[in-house]
Design an enzyme around this catalytic site. Structure first.
Site, PDB file in Angstrom:
ATOM      1  N   LYS A  78     -42.577 -41.328  26.702  1.00 48.38           N
ATOM      2  CA  LYS A  78     -42.442 -42.480  27.247  1.00 48.38           C
ATOM      3  C   LYS A  78     -42.648 -42.184  28.890  1.00 48.38           C
ATOM      4  CE  LYS A  78     -42.521 -44.597  23.684  1.00 48.38           C
ATOM      5  NZ  LYS A  78     -41.770 -45.764  22.809  1.00 48.38           N
ATOM      6  N   HIS A 124     -48.661 -48.902  25.133  1.00 48.33           N
ATOM      7  CA  HIS A 124     -47.609 -48.673  24.071  1.00 48.33           C
ATOM      8  C   HIS A 124     -48.294 -49.137  22.958  1.00 48.33           C
ATOM      9  CE1 HIS A 124     -43.343 -48.930  22.567  1.00 48.33           C
ATOM     10  NE2 HIS A 124     -43.674 -48.080  22.174  1.00 48.33           N
ATOM     11  N   ARG A 142     -34.715 -40.555  13.530  1.00 54.33           N
ATOM     12  CA  ARG A 142     -36.115 -40.593  13.379  1.00 54.33           C
ATOM     13  C   ARG A 142     -36.377 -39.244  12.825  1.00 54.33           C
ATOM     14  NH1 ARG A 142     -39.203 -44.179  17.124  1.00 54.33           N
ATOM     15  NH2 ARG A 142     -37.495 -45.478  17.661  1.00 54.33           N
ATOM     16  N   ARG A 157     -32.729 -44.491  23.732  1.00 58.20           N
ATOM     17  CA  ARG A 157     -33.305 -44.634  24.998  1.00 58.20           C
ATOM     18  C   ARG A 157     -32.340 -45.362  25.497  1.00 58.20           C
ATOM     19  NH1 ARG A 157     -36.871 -47.855  25.729  1.00 58.20           N
ATOM     20  NH2 ARG A 157     -37.310 -48.412  23.689  1.00 58.20           N
ATOM     21  N   SER A 172     -40.834 -51.531  20.561  1.00 58.93           N
ATOM     22  CA  SER A 172     -39.957 -50.409  19.992  1.00 58.93           C
ATOM     23  C   SER A 172     -39.452 -50.771  18.684  1.00 58.93           C
ATOM     24  CB  SER A 172     -38.922 -49.798  20.806  1.00 58.93           C
ATOM     25  OG  SER A 172     -39.467 -49.246  21.855  1.00 58.93           O
ATOM     26  N   TYR A 223     -31.841 -37.002  23.784  1.00 63.64           N
ATOM     27  CA  TYR A 223     -32.382 -37.858  22.653  1.00 63.64           C
ATOM     28  C   TYR A 223     -33.919 -38.414  23.019  1.00 63.64           C
ATOM     29  CZ  TYR A 223     -32.342 -40.205  18.255  1.00 63.64           C
ATOM     30  OH  TYR A 223     -32.294 -40.652  17.131  1.00 63.64           O
ATOM     31  N   CYS A 235     -40.960 -52.107  15.949  1.00 62.87           N
ATOM     32  CA  CYS A 235     -41.475 -53.472  15.465  1.00 62.87           C
ATOM     33  C   CYS A 235     -42.882 -53.118  14.582  1.00 62.87           C
ATOM     34  CB  CYS A 235     -41.640 -54.322  16.724  1.00 62.87           C
ATOM     35  SG  CYS A 235     -40.313 -54.885  17.598  1.00 62.87           S
ATOM     36  N   ASP A 243     -48.167 -44.468  18.732  1.00 67.11           N
ATOM     37  CA  ASP A 243     -47.426 -45.091  19.712  1.00 67.11           C
ATOM     38  C   ASP A 243     -47.889 -45.513  21.237  1.00 67.11           C
ATOM     39  OD1 ASP A 243     -44.433 -45.844  20.280  1.00 67.11           O
ATOM     40  OD2 ASP A 243     -44.137 -44.007  21.487  1.00 67.11           O
TER      41      ASP A 243
END
Ligand code: GTP
Ligand code: SPV
Ligand code: MN
Length: 599
Positions: free
Chosen positions: A222, A242, A381, A74, A264, A213, A266, A289
């Protein structure tokens, strides 16, 4: 196949016509969401070099994509909230005048799909037809995005049938690389130097240009489910967060649902699918998420996972750390920027103890363990369907959602923040959310490891003034009686010892902390009040069978007066950014902690 002329929704019809006129694609394709369609797109992408088919015996129906090395995460510095005024976007968002931005974007989008196919993707965030769900339409020129969206959302013709002539969230996406006649396409078209991820919260629309991406381009995630939805939630009295959602069952078979917000990379996906090390305790996954949450008539907070797949961090995922994720991505999955083995399977750092020989790295180059760089990109990912996760919760698609008993905030803190503590009440818990402070990861471009404030793990995802968002959280706490509100906790799996190693083993061991939370909610777990909140004594935690370093637990549960006075001071300084938008209650909560610390 569906055609523009036959579209029932006039607003949709008109929008597609406008976009076709602006972007000038060669063809328009309405995605029906079928397997056949996906297979045909994958085949095309293999032909074009975008996809490498993986070994069908080891990983059926799965593909590897390698992005352009300039398009790997991002891009927060190119993400904009273009509300009418800068003040509405607030000090933590990039803002640009909506009219000027539209002009810039219109120039960029003009002719940007020449030589390409324009795909129309109808999708639902949340179970089809649920009252919490919302419909989006993404227009994209990237077949990679189509097949990813098919995993991540409920996508296809059924959605249009439900939409009828109703409203939808417009998302326009282009990789920004028109093709000249006869020009051969590259495997990963993009335009990094012109990338912009733009949100118009008032008209509830998204324009994304130049990147293919993840969160930049999968617009349901998001962009819609957090940035636009957080604004919708503020306006309509609900919350878009989130957060992962999990169900925790105790040995007597009673289940409680917990939602947790971590920045993100974590640990959300890992916690959501965790395999418990404590006999009798089990975890089931609702989402990894995003959580959309609403108070129901019975006064309790209910959450749905608006997604239908996982876009999970690959490195570190292994049979040991997250076996359920390994099963989830064992087939029908897309891998982006991981390494390739000679027998056409995938690999990443941390997947196996031993590094397999003769790897090809994420850049497509021969790689060996003495290479200075990892074989898989740190933000590589997997995209995998949720229904392949062996521990999906039986209620994960319940249109009513699941009742939430606890909310957790966490981050990556090598110091200061204890393993776990409980808020004294809702408003104190809201302050804990406001104070999330975490070391940066590779999920976004920028310097990894730098400590930054990331309130509620929403810093990059809040679609309006973060000060008003704090106020919205406080307001949500007034919508029911205190006994029905979820309890609020802070956790930190990442505290380090003097040797700079993690003190806590994490992953499946985190169930020990969830167990304490479960027992607290049940009124059984023992806690000790400290100036920052309620901590478990060592005896209150189930540490059976855990061999920690002698002083580890003491360090993990340590609350240092000096560190915390400093922490509050830093938070206050950060909060001053919000000026009159900072709720007085947040400052008052800080004052109370300071007094308790000095007391
Ligand atoms: P996003 O998908 O970017 O939002 O990330 P996420 O919050 O889902 O994080 P994820 O679970 O994918 O974990 C990110 C990284 O943290 C991985 O490399 C994990 O191996 C690591 N990690 C996750 N949980 C733990 C934990 O309990 N302890 C430690 N030490 N590392 C963890
Ligand atoms: C995150 O960065 O929080 C992610 C990855 O989940 S992305 O979808 O790219 O936003
Ligand atoms: Mn994740």
């Amino acid at each position: 196949m569906l055609r523009i002329e036959t579209l029932f929704n006039q607003q949709l019809k008109q929008w597609i016509e406008e976009v076709v006129e602006l972007c000038q694609p060669n063809r328009v394709h309405f995605c029906n969401g079928s397997e056949l369609e996906a297979a045909s797109l994958c085949k095309e992408m293999v032909k074009n070099g975008t996809f490498i088919p993986l070994n069908d015996e080891k990983r059926p129906n799965s593909f590897l994509a390698r992005s352009n090395p300039k398009d790997v995460a991002r891009v927060e510095d190119r993400t904009f909230i273009c509300s009418k005024t800068k003040e509405e976007a607030g000090p933590t968002n990039h803002w640009a005048d909506p009219n000027e931005m539209k002009e810039t974007l219109t120039k960029l989008f003009r002719g940007c799909m020449r030589g390409r196919t324009l795909y129309v993707i109808p999708y639902s965030m949340g179970p089809l037809g649920s009252s919490i769900s919302h419909i989006g339409i993404e227009i994209t020129d990237s077949p990679y995005i189509v097949v990813n969206m098919r995993i991540m959302t409920r996508m296809g013709e059924d959605v249009l049938a439900i939409l009828e002539d109703g409203p939808f969230i417009k998302g326009l996406h282009s990789v920004g690389s028109p093709l000249k006649i006869g020009e051969k396409d590259v495997p990963w078209p993009c335009r990094p130097e012109e990338t912009r991820i733009v949100h118009f919260p008032e008209e509830r629309s998204i324009w994304s240009f130049g990147s293919g991406y993840g969160g930049n381009a999968l617009l349901g995630k998001k962009c819609f489910a957090l940035r636009i939805a957080s604004r919708m939630g503020r306006d309509d009295g609900w919350m878009a967060e989130h957060m992962l959602i999990l169900g925790l069952t105790n040995p007597e078979g009673r289940k409680k649902y917990i939602a947790a917000a971590f920045p993100s990379a974590c640990g959300k996906t890992n916690l959501a699918m965790m395999q418990s090390v404590l006999p009798g305790w089990s975890i089931e996954t609702v989402g990894d998420d995003i959580a959309w949450m609403k108070f129901a008539d019975n006064g309790r907070l209910y959450a749905i996972n608006p997604e239908s797949g996982f876009f999970g961090v690959a490195p570190g995922t292994s049979e040991e750390s997250n076996p359920n994720a390994m099963v989830t991505c064992s087939r029908n999955s897309i891998f982006t920027n991981v390494a390739l083995t000679p027998d056409q399977d995938i690999w990443w750092e941390g997947m196996t103890k031993e590094t397999p020989p003769l790897l090809t790295n994420w850049l497509g180059q021969k790689w060996s363990p003495d290479s200075p760089n990892p074989a898989a990109h740190p933000n590589s990912r997997f995209t995998a369907p949720a229904n392949q996760c062996p521990v999906m919760d039986s209620n994960w698609e319940d249109p009513e959602g699941v009742p939430i008993s606890a909310l957790i905030f966490g981050g990556r803190r090598s110091t200061t923040t204890p393993l776990v503590f409980e808020a004294l009440d809702w408003n104190h818990g809201v302050l804990m959310g406001c104070m999330v402070n975490s070391e940066k990861t590779a999920a976004a471009t920028g310097k990894v490891g730098e400590l930054r404030h990331d309130p509620f793990a929403m810093l990059p995802f809040c679609g309006y003034n973060m000060g008003d968002y704090f106020a919205h959280w406080l307001y949500m706490g007034t919508k029911t009686t205190p006994d029905k509100l979820p309890r609020i906790y802070s956790v930190n799996w990442f505290r380090k010892g003097e040797d700079h190693e993690f003190l806590w083993p994490g992953f499946g061991q985190n169930v020990r902390i969830l167990k304490w939370i479960f027992e607290r909610i049940d009124g059984k777990g023992k806690g000790e009040e400290t100036p920052i909140g309620i901590l478990p004594s060592q005896a209150a935690l189930d540490l059976s069978g855990l061999n920690l370093h002698k002083n580890a637990m003491a360090s993990l549960l340590k609350v240092s007066k000096e560190e915390w006075l400093q922490e509050i001071k830093g938070a206050r300084k950060y909060f001053s950014l919000f000026g009159p938008h900072l709720p007085q209650e947040i400052s008052d909560q800080c004052t109370r902690i300071e007094r308790r610390l000095q007391g």
